[in-house]
Design a protein around this motif. Sequence first.
Motif, PDB file in Angstrom:
ATOM      1  N   PHE A   1      -0.318   5.216  -1.385  1.00 12.39           N
ATOM      2  CA  PHE A   1      -0.531   6.057  -0.210  1.00 12.39           C
ATOM      3  C   PHE A   1       0.340   7.313  -0.282  1.00 12.39           C
ATOM      4  CE2 PHE A   1       0.348   7.403   4.132  1.00 12.39           C
ATOM      5  CZ  PHE A   1      -0.932   7.479   4.665  1.00 12.39           C
TER       6      PHE A   1
ATOM      7  N   VAL B   1       0.799  -1.237   0.000  1.00 17.58           N
ATOM      8  CA  VAL B   1       0.000   0.000   0.000  1.00 17.58           C
ATOM      9  C   VAL B   1       0.827   1.280   0.000  1.00 17.58           C
ATOM     10  CG1 VAL B   1      -1.976  -1.088   1.152  1.00 17.58           C
ATOM     11  CG2 VAL B   1      -0.238   0.041   2.519  1.00 17.58           C
TER      12      VAL B   1
ATOM     13  N   LYS C   1      -0.829   9.720  -2.963  1.00 19.24           N
ATOM     14  CA  LYS C   1      -2.070  10.407  -2.632  1.00 19.24           C
ATOM     15  C   LYS C   1      -1.905  11.408  -1.486  1.00 19.24           C
ATOM     16  CE  LYS C   1      -6.933   9.534  -1.762  1.00 19.24           C
ATOM     17  NZ  LYS C   1      -7.987   8.541  -1.679  1.00 19.24           N
ATOM     18  N   PHE C   2      -1.176  11.027  -0.429  1.00 18.31           N
ATOM     19  CA  PHE C   2      -1.115  11.859   0.764  1.00 18.31           C
ATOM     20  C   PHE C   2       0.249  12.511   1.011  1.00 18.31           C
ATOM     21  CE2 PHE C   2      -4.469   8.703   1.654  1.00 18.31           C
ATOM     22  CZ  PHE C   2      -5.527   9.576   1.859  1.00 18.31           C
TER      23      PHE C   2
END
Length: 193
Positions: free
Chosen positions: A80, A76, A83-84
């Motif tokens: 992740f 992940v 995106k963040f």
Amino acid sequence: MNVDQITEYLLTYGYWIILLVLFCGIVGIPAPEETFLVFIGMLIAKHQLSFYGSIGSAFAGTLVGMLCAYFIGRKVGSPFVKKFGKYIKITEENREETYRNFKRHGKLSTLLCLFIPGFRQITPYVAGITGFPVLSYLLFATLGSGLWVVLYIIGGYFIGNRIPVEYVSFLGLAALIGFIVVIIVKKRKKTSK
């Protein structure tokens, strides 16, 4: 929590506590790993814990933590971070540079990451995100875990009868201050160039 309470937990719940604390510290849940390892060595010197049981539990907790973080990063991590990452100032450029550096120095980073606070929590995730080969990661994580655990526990063992156990928290504080001083000195040298 004071030293007596920690000692009581260790003696009551045994080696599972050692495994759990080190696992948590490696995956990023705050734990005083170095101080804890030294403390374990001190308890071994006082014949309150078994040398081999302690080493085995500490090694297992460390290695399992490194492997879990690696596989989380692998499954992940990249989506992740994409995106963040912008929320914690991880840009595409510095992310790519980190990946390139890890691909170049990943073996050495995995071997020695445990000796650097903060770096030890990030390295397994970065290894997973970059797709570092599983078998290479396992080999260097195993060697690094063994080296880190044995050195700190043996260090605690040798000071165990020379320094009262109550002072172990001061050792952790001294290590933290030393780490901060090193970071400040490096930053000053970097900015003065």
